[in-house]
Design a protein around this motif. Structure first.
Motif, mmCIF file in Angstrom:
data_model
loop_
_atom_site.group_PDB
_atom_site.id
_atom_site.type_symbol
_atom_site.label_atom_id
_atom_site.label_comp_id
_atom_site.label_asym_id
_atom_site.label_seq_id
_atom_site.Cartn_x
_atom_site.Cartn_y
_atom_site.Cartn_z
ATOM 1 N N ARG A 24 -19.023 -2.529 1.126
ATOM 2 C CA ARG A 24 -19.635 -1.533 0.229
ATOM 3 C C ARG A 24 -21.067 -1.895 -0.123
ATOM 4 O O ARG A 24 -21.898 -1.030 -0.322
ATOM 5 C CB ARG A 24 -18.864 -1.493 -1.090
ATOM 6 C CG ARG A 24 -17.797 -0.512 -1.177
ATOM 7 C CD ARG A 24 -17.384 -0.428 -2.637
ATOM 8 N NE ARG A 24 -15.966 -0.183 -2.764
ATOM 9 C CZ ARG A 24 -15.273 -0.423 -3.843
ATOM 10 N NH1 ARG A 24 -15.846 -0.922 -4.894
ATOM 11 N NH2 ARG A 24 -13.995 -0.165 -3.882
ATOM 12 N N LEU A 73 -5.152 -2.363 -5.471
ATOM 13 C CA LEU A 73 -5.672 -1.514 -6.548
ATOM 14 C C LEU A 73 -6.448 -2.342 -7.579
ATOM 15 O O LEU A 73 -7.499 -1.927 -8.056
ATOM 16 C CB LEU A 73 -4.526 -0.758 -7.220
ATOM 17 C CG LEU A 73 -4.915 0.226 -8.319
ATOM 18 C CD1 LEU A 73 -5.854 1.305 -7.774
ATOM 19 C CD2 LEU A 73 -3.673 0.877 -8.909
ATOM 20 N N SER A 121 -8.945 -6.362 1.018
ATOM 21 C CA SER A 121 -9.606 -5.664 -0.092
ATOM 22 C C SER A 121 -10.988 -6.244 -0.358
ATOM 23 O O SER A 121 -11.941 -5.500 -0.608
ATOM 24 C CB SER A 121 -8.741 -5.751 -1.355
ATOM 25 O OG SER A 121 -7.492 -5.139 -1.128
ATOM 26 N N LYS A 129 -10.049 -1.059 -7.533
ATOM 27 C CA LYS A 129 -10.204 -0.238 -8.735
ATOM 28 C C LYS A 129 -10.344 1.259 -8.437
ATOM 29 O O LYS A 129 -10.923 2.000 -9.207
ATOM 30 C CB LYS A 129 -11.388 -0.723 -9.576
ATOM 31 C CG LYS A 129 -11.202 -2.120 -10.109
ATOM 32 C CD LYS A 129 -12.412 -2.592 -10.868
ATOM 33 C CE LYS A 129 -12.320 -3.962 -11.447
ATOM 34 N NZ LYS A 129 -11.597 -4.973 -10.777
ATOM 35 N N ASP A 130 -9.837 1.686 -7.294
ATOM 36 C CA ASP A 130 -9.863 3.106 -6.929
ATOM 37 C C ASP A 130 -8.563 3.411 -6.195
ATOM 38 O O ASP A 130 -8.298 2.836 -5.141
ATOM 39 C CB ASP A 130 -11.076 3.396 -6.036
ATOM 40 C CG ASP A 130 -11.110 4.847 -5.587
ATOM 41 O OD1 ASP A 130 -10.700 5.106 -4.440
ATOM 42 O OD2 ASP A 130 -11.533 5.705 -6.380
ATOM 43 N N ARG A 131 -7.778 4.313 -6.750
ATOM 44 C CA ARG A 131 -6.434 4.575 -6.226
ATOM 45 C C ARG A 131 -6.463 5.067 -4.776
ATOM 46 O O ARG A 131 -5.722 4.588 -3.935
ATOM 47 C CB ARG A 131 -5.698 5.566 -7.121
ATOM 48 C CG ARG A 131 -4.267 5.755 -6.699
ATOM 49 C CD ARG A 131 -3.464 6.513 -7.756
ATOM 50 N NE ARG A 131 -2.069 6.427 -7.469
ATOM 51 C CZ ARG A 131 -1.279 5.417 -7.790
ATOM 52 N NH1 ARG A 131 -1.767 4.392 -8.435
ATOM 53 N NH2 ARG A 131 -0.007 5.418 -7.472
ATOM 54 N N SER A 132 -7.303 6.039 -4.468
ATOM 55 C CA SER A 132 -7.313 6.576 -3.104
ATOM 56 C C SER A 132 -7.795 5.526 -2.111
ATOM 57 O O SER A 132 -7.268 5.434 -0.992
ATOM 58 C CB SER A 132 -8.157 7.849 -3.022
ATOM 59 O OG SER A 132 -9.497 7.568 -3.335
ATOM 60 N N GLU A 133 -8.759 4.738 -2.508
ATOM 61 C CA GLU A 133 -9.238 3.665 -1.624
ATOM 62 C C GLU A 133 -8.154 2.599 -1.427
ATOM 63 O O GLU A 133 -7.960 2.091 -0.325
ATOM 64 C CB GLU A 133 -10.502 3.039 -2.214
ATOM 65 C CG GLU A 133 -11.252 2.171 -1.243
ATOM 66 C CD GLU A 133 -12.605 1.718 -1.775
ATOM 67 O OE1 GLU A 133 -13.493 1.476 -0.948
ATOM 68 O OE2 GLU A 133 -12.758 1.595 -3.012
#
Length: 184
Positions: A95, A42, A88, A46-50
């Motif tokens: 991306r 996380l 991560s 920096k994105d909870r679902s990811e």
């Protein structure tokens, strides 16, 4: 029992049992370490679902690569964190679109902080460093280790050669002093 309460030898044993395809050991390893590894993913993504999706992929990698962990070379928690961190970072790299034309890059606005914001951030960092300087050096080092470097309470207690509950007390009292200093 959380990661902070689990001796490294227990985690190393669970990883070794996972290498032997012991599903019960894998379940226990997940229960004891998933919160810490989720925090790592996380913090990077920096994105909870990811991060939730990534943590599942991380545990697949741990299951597949458990035989690659060599006890003694590194702590088992460090190895697990490295798997989560590297996965991560791979997601972040994927991306980024491939670099196109340099002229297109010139049209992209600077997303960095404004000079005013950079000055405010610098002043805030200065206040935090000042307040950390009011703590005893070992307490300040423990706070930095726990909240900036991500060390567990157990790792910090071992590093400072104090009992685990003493480390918890140090950190709790240090945070109270920092809060008082920063609000003054």
């Amino acid at each position: 029992m959380s990661v902070m309460q689990t001796p490294s030898a227990d985690i190393a044993d669970l990883i070794a049992r996972c290498a032997l395809r012991d599903r019960a050991a894998f379940r226990i390893l997940y229960e004891r370490t998933s919160a810490k590894l989720f925090g790592v993913t996380l913090r990077i993504l920096k994105d909870r679902s990811e991060a939730e999706e990534a943590i599942q992929e991380v545990y697949v990698k741990i299951w597949q690569r458990a035989d690659r962990y060599v006890a003694g070379n590194t702590s088992p928690i460090s190895w697990l964190v490295a798997v989560a961190r590297n996965h991560s970072l791979d997601i972040l790299r994927a991306r980024r679109p491939p670099a196109d034309d340099i002229d297109v890059a010139l049209e992209i606005p600077d997303s960095g902080p404004t000079p005013e914001r950079a000055t405010e951030d610098s002043q805030e960092r200065g206040r935090i460093e000042h307040c950390l300087g009011t703590l005893e050096p070992d307490r300040a080092d423990a706070v930095r280790g726990a909240y900036l470097d991500g060390y567990s309470y157990e790792e910090l207690a071992s590093r400072h050669a104090v009992p685990l509950n003493t480390m918890r007390t140090w950190l709790r009292r240090s945070l109270i002093r920092l809060k008082d200093c920063l609000s003054a």
